[in-house]
Design a protein around this motif. Structure first.
Motif, mmCIF file in Angstrom:
data_model
loop_
_atom_site.group_PDB
_atom_site.id
_atom_site.type_symbol
_atom_site.label_atom_id
_atom_site.label_comp_id
_atom_site.label_asym_id
_atom_site.label_seq_id
_atom_site.Cartn_x
_atom_site.Cartn_y
_atom_site.Cartn_z
ATOM 1 N N SER A 219 -37.578 10.936 -25.912
ATOM 2 C CA SER A 219 -37.384 9.780 -26.792
ATOM 3 C C SER A 219 -38.604 8.871 -26.712
ATOM 4 O O SER A 219 -38.989 8.247 -27.684
ATOM 5 C CB SER A 219 -36.094 9.029 -26.458
ATOM 6 O OG SER A 219 -36.155 8.513 -25.159
ATOM 7 N N ARG B 3 -41.653 8.199 -29.716
ATOM 8 C CA ARG B 3 -42.076 6.861 -30.098
ATOM 9 C C ARG B 3 -43.585 6.679 -29.947
ATOM 10 O O ARG B 3 -44.245 6.096 -30.798
ATOM 11 C CB ARG B 3 -41.342 5.843 -29.233
ATOM 12 C CG ARG B 3 -40.722 4.762 -30.045
ATOM 13 C CD ARG B 3 -39.619 4.058 -29.334
ATOM 14 N NE ARG B 3 -39.875 3.813 -27.955
ATOM 15 C CZ ARG B 3 -39.129 4.279 -26.961
ATOM 16 N NH1 ARG B 3 -38.108 5.056 -27.191
ATOM 17 N NH2 ARG B 3 -39.397 3.963 -25.712
ATOM 18 N N HIS C 210 -41.133 0.517 -25.201
ATOM 19 C CA HIS C 210 -40.385 -0.750 -25.144
ATOM 20 C C HIS C 210 -39.145 -0.589 -24.286
ATOM 21 O O HIS C 210 -38.309 0.271 -24.567
ATOM 22 C CB HIS C 210 -39.939 -1.160 -26.537
ATOM 23 C CG HIS C 210 -41.076 -1.467 -27.433
ATOM 24 N ND1 HIS C 210 -41.807 -2.614 -27.326
ATOM 25 C CD2 HIS C 210 -41.631 -0.745 -28.428
ATOM 26 C CE1 HIS C 210 -42.765 -2.597 -28.241
ATOM 27 N NE2 HIS C 210 -42.682 -1.478 -28.920
ATOM 28 N N GLY C 211 -39.047 -1.409 -23.280
ATOM 29 C CA GLY C 211 -37.794 -1.497 -22.539
ATOM 30 C C GLY C 211 -37.494 -0.301 -21.659
ATOM 31 O O GLY C 211 -36.451 -0.260 -21.014
ATOM 32 N N MET C 212 -38.375 0.721 -21.617
ATOM 33 C CA MET C 212 -38.110 1.851 -20.730
ATOM 34 C C MET C 212 -38.503 1.461 -19.314
ATOM 35 O O MET C 212 -39.497 0.766 -19.091
ATOM 36 C CB MET C 212 -38.903 3.091 -21.165
ATOM 37 C CG MET C 212 -38.460 3.698 -22.485
ATOM 38 S SD MET C 212 -36.733 4.282 -22.486
ATOM 39 C CE MET C 212 -36.897 5.887 -21.685
ATOM 40 N N ARG D 298 -30.274 -0.618 -19.493
ATOM 41 C CA ARG D 298 -30.892 -1.794 -20.095
ATOM 42 C C ARG D 298 -29.859 -2.735 -20.689
ATOM 43 O O ARG D 298 -29.948 -3.941 -20.539
ATOM 44 C CB ARG D 298 -31.864 -1.341 -21.180
ATOM 45 C CG ARG D 298 -33.191 -1.977 -21.050
ATOM 46 C CD ARG D 298 -34.285 -1.185 -21.711
ATOM 47 N NE ARG D 298 -33.917 -0.651 -22.988
ATOM 48 C CZ ARG D 298 -33.953 0.649 -23.273
ATOM 49 N NH1 ARG D 298 -34.315 1.519 -22.358
ATOM 50 N NH2 ARG D 298 -33.642 1.075 -24.465
ATOM 51 N N HIS E 55 -34.391 -1.430 -27.415
ATOM 52 C CA HIS E 55 -35.717 -1.545 -28.019
ATOM 53 C C HIS E 55 -36.307 -0.183 -28.297
ATOM 54 O O HIS E 55 -36.444 0.621 -27.377
ATOM 55 C CB HIS E 55 -36.665 -2.293 -27.084
ATOM 56 C CG HIS E 55 -36.246 -3.691 -26.844
ATOM 57 N ND1 HIS E 55 -36.405 -4.684 -27.763
ATOM 58 C CD2 HIS E 55 -35.637 -4.257 -25.784
ATOM 59 C CE1 HIS E 55 -35.933 -5.806 -27.285
ATOM 60 N NE2 HIS E 55 -35.453 -5.583 -26.084
ATOM 61 N N GLN F 31 -35.302 11.585 -21.611
ATOM 62 C CA GLN F 31 -35.917 10.252 -21.670
ATOM 63 C C GLN F 31 -37.383 10.362 -22.097
ATOM 64 O O GLN F 31 -37.864 9.559 -22.904
ATOM 65 C CB GLN F 31 -35.799 9.577 -20.292
ATOM 66 C CG GLN F 31 -34.341 9.315 -19.929
ATOM 67 C CD GLN F 31 -34.129 8.931 -18.472
ATOM 68 O OE1 GLN F 31 -35.013 9.126 -17.642
ATOM 69 N NE2 GLN F 31 -32.964 8.406 -18.156
ATOM 70 N N SER G 132 -30.621 5.583 -19.787
ATOM 71 C CA SER G 132 -31.706 4.597 -19.754
ATOM 72 C C SER G 132 -31.366 3.422 -20.670
ATOM 73 O O SER G 132 -31.714 2.282 -20.386
ATOM 74 C CB SER G 132 -33.053 5.223 -20.126
ATOM 75 O OG SER G 132 -33.019 5.707 -21.439
ATOM 76 N N GLY H 239 -29.222 11.538 -20.541
ATOM 77 C CA GLY H 239 -30.374 10.867 -19.926
ATOM 78 C C GLY H 239 -30.828 9.696 -20.778
ATOM 79 O O GLY H 239 -31.145 8.621 -20.264
ATOM 80 N N GLN H 240 -30.827 9.906 -22.096
ATOM 81 C CA GLN H 240 -31.227 8.815 -23.009
ATOM 82 C C GLN H 240 -30.190 7.693 -22.984
ATOM 83 O O GLN H 240 -30.536 6.509 -22.971
ATOM 84 C CB GLN H 240 -31.392 9.374 -24.424
ATOM 85 C CG GLN H 240 -32.545 10.376 -24.504
ATOM 86 C CD GLN H 240 -32.575 11.178 -25.795
ATOM 87 O OE1 GLN H 240 -31.602 11.205 -26.542
ATOM 88 N NE2 GLN H 240 -33.685 11.852 -26.045
#
Lengths: 175, 175
Positions: free
Chosen positions: B163, B167, B46-48, A167, A46, B160, A163, A159-160
């Motif tokens: 990103s 957003r 979203h979703g983090m 999910r 998402h 993280q 995460s 790191g991205q």
């Protein structure tokens, strides 16, 4: 995993420590993506701007361009830009073009780029690491910084990926 | 930003390079969060799994516990665990507890922890960096690794945050 930073054998001392770090970080990147299937590699999660696959391709492309800058003192030529440009830039083009590949596609690219890095670094000595140049805008940098930045960029995108992968696997478990 | 890795003045040579890297990474973390308001710091995207604020608190807590391990050869005591445990662990508790703070709350904590790191590292020499110990499970580590890991963890969570911040700012622009 090895948790004692030490100079990798076969390299000059500081370069060897940098190699230890590069390899340690890569081990973590491979662990973070291990087992992701084609669909998971293409999934953005998402609101994420890039898929895990595109980020893996980006990590390889960043290492590639830093080879050219540090070892050859040049940027991508046209043919190289065609091959690597989308992964370097990420975003909309990458979302469209970098998909449909299994994990091995990315890990093989990472490994083949890394082999060149290690071969070239083996031939350098620590004084090379401190050699300074200037960007076209006049700002100074040294080779140590370039390779520190390769590390930094990979860890950041890892790191991205982490995460996102967390999910993706959660969703998998709920299904 | 300084793009030439060199030993920070006042430290032993390799520790000084590590300090350069720690400070360079921190500069990037502060840039990545600069201007985020209270609502953005609390937002998960979203979703983090974690908010930008919780990740900033986590970065400070990781540095704090690595001070205790490396400088004092011990883990958090009960009082420290009460203060830092939620940020270290992240997840559900952090989502509930670490919110409602402005950016300065996090940056002041980061700065006060960093001041102790720099003061302590100033008193060490490079041979300390290679000193080895073992975790309770028998696995060896050295001080260099501990501080490399502090770097690695901050860069990873900064990725993280980036990103997410990207957003959050996009949403802001669309509103």
């Amino acid at each position: 995993m090895d948790y004692t930073v030490k100079s990798a054998s076969g390299y000059d001392e500081k370069i060897g420590e940098l190699v230890f770090m590069l390899e340690h970080v890569r081990e973590g990147t491979l662990q973070a993506t291990s087992g992701l299937n084609l669909e998971q590699l293409d999934s953005m999660g998402h609101g994420m701007a890039n898929s895990a696959g595109a980020l893996l391709a980006h990590i390889a492309s960043i290492e590639k361009v830093h080879q050219l800058i540090s070892f050859e003192n040049r940027d991508f030529n046209d043919a190289e830009l065609k091959e690597w440009g989308t992964a370097i830039e990420l975003g909309a083009n990458a979302r469209e073009i970098i998909c449909g590949y299994p994990l091995a596609h990315y890990t093989e690219k990472l490994a083949s780029v890394r082999a060149v890095t290690l071969r070239e670094l083996k031939a350098k000595n620590d004084s090379w690491l401190y050699g300074e140049r200037r960007w076209p805008n006049g700002v100074a940098y040294n080779m140590y910084y370039l390779w520190f930045h390769v590390l930094e960029d990979e860890i950041s995108h890892r790191g991205q990926i982490r995460s996102m992968a967390g999910r993706l696997l959660e969703v998998e478990e709920r299904v």
